[in-house]
Design an enzyme around this catalytic site. Structure first.
Site, PDB file in Angstrom:
ATOM      1  N   ILE A  72       5.482   1.265  45.027  1.00  0.00           N
ATOM      2  CA  ILE A  72       4.465   0.522  44.276  1.00  0.00           C
ATOM      3  C   ILE A  72       4.149  -0.707  45.112  1.00  0.00           C
ATOM      4  O   ILE A  72       5.059  -1.377  45.609  1.00  0.00           O
ATOM      5  CB  ILE A  72       4.968   0.075  42.889  1.00  0.00           C
ATOM      6  CG1 ILE A  72       5.200   1.283  41.971  1.00  0.00           C
ATOM      7  CG2 ILE A  72       3.981  -0.905  42.247  1.00  0.00           C
ATOM      8  CD1 ILE A  72       5.775   0.919  40.609  1.00  0.00           C
ATOM      9  N   GLU A 106      14.532   3.056  43.650  1.00  0.00           N
ATOM     10  CA  GLU A 106      15.356   2.130  44.413  1.00  0.00           C
ATOM     11  C   GLU A 106      14.501   0.920  44.737  1.00  0.00           C
ATOM     12  O   GLU A 106      13.309   1.057  45.012  1.00  0.00           O
ATOM     13  CB  GLU A 106      15.845   2.750  45.733  1.00  0.00           C
ATOM     14  CG  GLU A 106      16.847   3.866  45.571  1.00  0.00           C
ATOM     15  CD  GLU A 106      16.215   5.244  45.484  1.00  0.00           C
ATOM     16  OE1 GLU A 106      16.943   6.195  45.158  1.00  0.00           O
ATOM     17  OE2 GLU A 106      14.996   5.368  45.720  1.00  0.00           O
ATOM     18  N   ASN A 111      14.640  -8.225  46.153  1.00  0.00           N
ATOM     19  CA  ASN A 111      13.290  -8.246  45.579  1.00  0.00           C
ATOM     20  C   ASN A 111      13.341  -8.552  44.081  1.00  0.00           C
ATOM     21  O   ASN A 111      13.189  -7.680  43.230  1.00  0.00           O
ATOM     22  CB  ASN A 111      12.584  -6.922  45.848  1.00  0.00           C
ATOM     23  CG  ASN A 111      11.097  -6.992  45.568  1.00  0.00           C
ATOM     24  OD1 ASN A 111      10.629  -7.877  44.857  1.00  0.00           O
ATOM     25  ND2 ASN A 111      10.359  -6.046  46.116  1.00  0.00           N
ATOM     26  N   TYR A 118      10.380  -4.182  36.755  1.00  0.00           N
ATOM     27  CA  TYR A 118      10.965  -2.940  36.251  1.00  0.00           C
ATOM     28  C   TYR A 118      11.790  -3.178  34.994  1.00  0.00           C
ATOM     29  O   TYR A 118      11.735  -2.384  34.049  1.00  0.00           O
ATOM     30  CB  TYR A 118      11.801  -2.260  37.336  1.00  0.00           C
ATOM     31  CG  TYR A 118      10.998  -1.917  38.577  1.00  0.00           C
ATOM     32  CD1 TYR A 118       9.748  -1.314  38.488  1.00  0.00           C
ATOM     33  CD2 TYR A 118      11.482  -2.205  39.848  1.00  0.00           C
ATOM     34  CE1 TYR A 118       9.006  -1.005  39.616  1.00  0.00           C
ATOM     35  CE2 TYR A 118      10.751  -1.894  40.981  1.00  0.00           C
ATOM     36  CZ  TYR A 118       9.514  -1.294  40.856  1.00  0.00           C
ATOM     37  OH  TYR A 118       8.780  -0.988  41.969  1.00  0.00           O
TER      38      TYR A 118
END
Length: 147
Positions: A72, A106, A111, A118
């Site tokens: 993404i 993953e 990050n 998420y």
């Protein structure tokens, strides 16, 4: 600004490559994206379009009853506007449409922005892949979500 979320087509690849190159230290190639959307029957890719310009994309593989998010990314000029949310939602909806029961991905351990995104959608940290990223040997956090 409400982006149009739609399936990726071959003509989108050039815009996706621009986003890919500014988002990742080891970007995917044009050939990789072409194979994903033309030959990989397990893969689905979507894009976010604003004013007829692709500004984000996301990909997922459907493997039996699981969806594995491959990547993404949002164009750097469009980050922080909620477009990443729309991509994640689009991937979740595609899983629901296919009666997928769980999603996984993953993400780089460092990050925090992505991990926060998420988690907002119910993904939970469930493991680590040590040295997963070949460019710098960074660990990946494995995240799962039940649907």
């Amino acid at each position: 600004m409400i982006p149009l979320i739609r399936d990726m087509i071959e003509k989108d690849i050039e815009d996706v490559l621009e986003i890919e190159k500014t988002s990742f230290s080891t970007p995917w190639s044009k050939e990789a994206f072409t194979l994903e959307i033309t030959k990989n029957n397990l893969a689905r890719y979507i894009v976010a379009e604003v004013e007829k310009r692709v500004v984000a994309y996301g990909g997922i593989w459907f493997i039996i009853d699981e969806g594995h998010i491959t990547n993404i990314a949002v164009h750097e000029k469009y980050r922080g506007l909620g477009i990443g949310n729309k991509i994640v939602e689009g991937l979740i909806y595609r899983c629901i449409d296919r009666d997928i029961r769980a999603m996984t991905l993953e993400v780089r351990k460092s990050n925090e922005v992505a991990k926060s995104l998420y988690k907002k959608y119910g993904f939970k940290e469930c493991g680590i892949r040590p040295g997963y990223y070949s460019d710098d040997n960074e660990d990946a956090i494995i995240m799962w979500k039940s649907i």
